[in-house]
Design a protein around this motif. Structure first.
Motif, mmCIF file in Angstrom:
data_model
loop_
_atom_site.group_PDB
_atom_site.id
_atom_site.type_symbol
_atom_site.label_atom_id
_atom_site.label_comp_id
_atom_site.label_asym_id
_atom_site.label_seq_id
_atom_site.Cartn_x
_atom_site.Cartn_y
_atom_site.Cartn_z
ATOM 1 N N ALA A 1 24.173 -4.021 -13.437
ATOM 2 C CA ALA A 1 23.726 -4.928 -13.734
ATOM 3 C C ALA A 1 24.379 -5.792 -12.577
ATOM 4 O O ALA A 1 25.642 -5.664 -12.650
ATOM 5 C CB ALA A 1 23.973 -5.746 -14.628
ATOM 6 N N VAL A 2 23.908 -6.946 -12.011
ATOM 7 C CA VAL A 2 24.739 -7.905 -11.195
ATOM 8 C C VAL A 2 25.296 -8.965 -11.454
ATOM 9 O O VAL A 2 23.502 -10.079 -12.079
ATOM 10 C CB VAL A 2 24.720 -8.262 -9.282
ATOM 11 C CG1 VAL A 2 25.475 -8.825 -8.918
ATOM 12 C CG2 VAL A 2 24.209 -6.254 -8.991
ATOM 13 N N ILE A 3 26.304 -9.532 -11.417
ATOM 14 C CA ILE A 3 26.437 -11.195 -12.303
ATOM 15 C C ILE A 3 26.975 -11.767 -11.022
ATOM 16 O O ILE A 3 28.196 -11.510 -10.464
ATOM 17 C CB ILE A 3 27.296 -11.445 -13.540
ATOM 18 C CG1 ILE A 3 26.863 -9.867 -14.206
ATOM 19 C CG2 ILE A 3 27.578 -12.224 -14.414
ATOM 20 C CD1 ILE A 3 27.935 -9.947 -15.227
ATOM 21 N N THR A 4 26.158 -13.069 -10.819
ATOM 22 C CA THR A 4 26.355 -13.604 -9.970
ATOM 23 C C THR A 4 26.978 -14.625 -9.451
ATOM 24 O O THR A 4 27.676 -15.790 -10.852
ATOM 25 C CB THR A 4 24.424 -14.405 -8.861
ATOM 26 O OG1 THR A 4 24.064 -15.285 -9.634
ATOM 27 C CG2 THR A 4 23.889 -13.335 -9.029
ATOM 28 N N GLU A 5 27.483 -15.454 -8.959
ATOM 29 C CA GLU A 5 28.422 -16.115 -8.992
ATOM 30 C C GLU A 5 27.962 -17.672 -9.120
ATOM 31 O O GLU A 5 28.597 -18.279 -10.454
ATOM 32 C CB GLU A 5 28.799 -16.594 -7.571
ATOM 33 C CG GLU A 5 30.791 -18.110 -7.374
ATOM 34 C CD GLU A 5 31.695 -17.520 -7.985
ATOM 35 O OE1 GLU A 5 32.185 -18.089 -8.183
ATOM 36 O OE2 GLU A 5 31.682 -15.747 -7.688
ATOM 37 N N GLU A 6 26.725 -17.904 -8.763
ATOM 38 C CA GLU A 6 26.042 -18.963 -9.812
ATOM 39 C C GLU A 6 26.163 -18.741 -11.728
ATOM 40 O O GLU A 6 26.269 -19.632 -12.560
ATOM 41 C CB GLU A 6 24.400 -19.034 -9.360
ATOM 42 C CG GLU A 6 24.319 -20.169 -10.546
ATOM 43 C CD GLU A 6 22.217 -20.309 -9.356
ATOM 44 O OE1 GLU A 6 21.422 -20.262 -9.708
ATOM 45 O OE2 GLU A 6 22.410 -20.219 -7.920
ATOM 46 N N GLU A 7 25.542 -17.754 -12.142
ATOM 47 C CA GLU A 7 25.716 -17.796 -13.592
ATOM 48 C C GLU A 7 26.629 -17.235 -14.388
ATOM 49 O O GLU A 7 27.114 -17.660 -14.748
ATOM 50 C CB GLU A 7 25.183 -16.062 -13.501
ATOM 51 C CG GLU A 7 23.751 -15.433 -13.089
ATOM 52 C CD GLU A 7 23.005 -13.932 -13.552
ATOM 53 O OE1 GLU A 7 22.085 -14.154 -13.627
ATOM 54 O OE2 GLU A 7 23.657 -13.118 -12.690
ATOM 55 N N MET A 8 28.422 -16.448 -13.699
ATOM 56 C CA MET A 8 29.704 -17.239 -13.703
ATOM 57 C C MET A 8 29.701 -18.538 -13.924
ATOM 58 O O MET A 8 30.441 -19.145 -15.034
ATOM 59 C CB MET A 8 30.298 -16.687 -12.233
ATOM 60 C CG MET A 8 30.529 -15.154 -12.882
ATOM 61 S SD MET A 8 31.537 -13.770 -11.721
ATOM 62 C CE MET A 8 31.220 -14.270 -10.606
ATOM 63 N N LYS A 9 29.520 -18.961 -12.275
ATOM 64 C CA LYS A 9 29.727 -20.945 -12.842
ATOM 65 C C LYS A 9 28.844 -21.624 -13.884
ATOM 66 O O LYS A 9 29.682 -22.248 -14.446
ATOM 67 C CB LYS A 9 29.259 -21.368 -11.647
ATOM 68 C CG LYS A 9 30.304 -21.060 -10.439
ATOM 69 C CD LYS A 9 29.981 -21.703 -8.764
ATOM 70 C CE LYS A 9 30.793 -21.212 -8.111
ATOM 71 N NZ LYS A 9 31.047 -21.681 -6.921
ATOM 72 N N LYS A 10 27.786 -21.088 -14.215
ATOM 73 C CA LYS A 10 27.084 -21.936 -14.834
ATOM 74 C C LYS A 10 27.702 -21.566 -17.012
ATOM 75 O O LYS A 10 27.811 -22.708 -17.135
ATOM 76 C CB LYS A 10 25.673 -20.979 -15.296
ATOM 77 C CG LYS A 10 24.646 -21.932 -16.783
ATOM 78 C CD LYS A 10 23.341 -21.095 -16.252
ATOM 79 C CE LYS A 10 22.775 -21.838 -16.983
ATOM 80 N NZ LYS A 10 21.575 -21.337 -17.610
ATOM 81 N N VAL A 11 28.644 -19.770 -16.889
ATOM 82 C CA VAL A 11 29.228 -19.873 -18.334
ATOM 83 C C VAL A 11 30.528 -21.159 -17.789
ATOM 84 O O VAL A 11 30.526 -21.209 -18.948
ATOM 85 C CB VAL A 11 29.220 -18.604 -18.456
ATOM 86 C CG1 VAL A 11 30.072 -17.991 -19.413
ATOM 87 C CG2 VAL A 11 27.904 -17.539 -18.520
ATOM 88 N N MET A 12 30.771 -20.771 -17.297
ATOM 89 C CA MET A 12 32.465 -22.040 -16.640
ATOM 90 C C MET A 12 31.738 -23.235 -17.333
ATOM 91 O O MET A 12 32.644 -23.586 -17.976
ATOM 92 C CB MET A 12 32.850 -20.515 -15.840
ATOM 93 C CG MET A 12 33.297 -19.878 -15.504
ATOM 94 S SD MET A 12 33.952 -19.113 -16.952
ATOM 95 C CE MET A 12 36.060 -19.646 -16.814
ATOM 96 N N GLU A 13 30.530 -23.958 -16.737
ATOM 97 C CA GLU A 13 30.781 -25.202 -16.731
ATOM 98 C C GLU A 13 30.140 -25.630 -18.439
ATOM 99 O O GLU A 13 30.829 -26.646 -18.568
ATOM 100 C CB GLU A 13 29.694 -25.420 -15.719
ATOM 101 C CG GLU A 13 29.020 -26.866 -15.753
ATOM 102 C CD GLU A 13 30.038 -27.595 -15.804
ATOM 103 O OE1 GLU A 13 30.655 -28.916 -15.933
ATOM 104 O OE2 GLU A 13 31.086 -27.988 -15.122
ATOM 105 N N SER A 14 29.292 -24.600 -18.925
ATOM 106 C CA SER A 14 29.163 -25.423 -20.444
ATOM 107 C C SER A 14 30.495 -24.543 -21.348
ATOM 108 O O SER A 14 30.394 -25.800 -21.852
ATOM 109 C CB SER A 14 28.298 -24.740 -20.774
ATOM 110 O OG SER A 14 28.817 -22.666 -20.624
ATOM 111 N N ARG A 15 31.426 -24.147 -20.555
ATOM 112 C CA ARG A 15 32.976 -24.124 -21.261
ATOM 113 C C ARG A 15 33.204 -25.101 -21.261
ATOM 114 O O ARG A 15 34.089 -25.892 -21.858
ATOM 115 C CB ARG A 15 33.860 -22.406 -21.133
ATOM 116 C CG ARG A 15 34.643 -22.775 -22.463
ATOM 117 C CD ARG A 15 35.275 -21.177 -22.095
ATOM 118 N NE ARG A 15 34.397 -20.524 -21.808
ATOM 119 C CZ ARG A 15 35.069 -19.227 -21.151
ATOM 120 N NH1 ARG A 15 36.029 -18.931 -20.943
ATOM 121 N NH2 ARG A 15 33.880 -18.277 -21.398
#
Length: 158
Positions: free
Chosen positions: A127-141
């Motif tokens: 599975a590929v985790i996109t920069e956008e997906e990583m940023k979404k996780v980090m922004e919620s935190r």
């Protein structure tokens, strides 16, 4: 399994020793108290808070996720740094097997703190985790951390 890295720096007006204490050492009690709409509770399942400690973070109803388990790998109070992994729970989603994170709390020129965060997302299979997906996780935190920061600024003795 692929590994996808996201690096960021967060600036806070909270001095480094207090920031490390509140965001790391007192996390288990402070976060459920200050942001109960996000974090319901933190249970220490094993250990004394230092390396090897396993914690279960229970999220508030309505968050869309219920829990994640963390394992502390390093905890260096003198250098204000820590590392841990999130290895179990629906908060990881279907594409993430685990995350590993390193945090370093450095003095900022204004008397506050620069928190350097490096997160590695280990994907399930190919599975590929996109920069956008990583940023979404980090922004919620980051939203939760900003709420705690506001509490600390408003309550300097807390």
């Amino acid at each position: 399994m692929g590994v996808f890295t996201h690096e960021m720096e967060v600036n806070t007006p909270i001095p480094p020793d207090r920031a490390f204490k509140c965001f790391v050492l007192d996390y288990d009690t402070l976060f459920p108290k200050v942001v109960p709409h996000a974090i319901k509770s933190v249970e220490v399942l094993e250990g004394d808070g230092g390396p090897g400690t396993i914690k279960k973070i229970n999220f508030a109803d309505g968050m869309g996720i219920t829990y994640v388990k963390h394992k502390v790998h390093t905890l260096d109070k003198q250098n204000r740094s820590t590392s841990y992994s999130a290895f179990e729970g629906d908060a990881l989603g279907e594409k993430i097997e685990k995350t590993t994170e390193e945090n370093k709390f450095d003095p900022a020129p204004n008397g506050g703190t620069i928190i350097k965060i490096t997160t590695k997302f280990h994907s399930v299979g190919d599975a590929v985790i996109t920069e956008e997906e990583m940023k979404k996780v980090m922004e919620s935190r980051a939203q939760v951390y900003r709420a705690v920061e506001q509490y600390l600024v408003a309550n300097p003795d807390a």
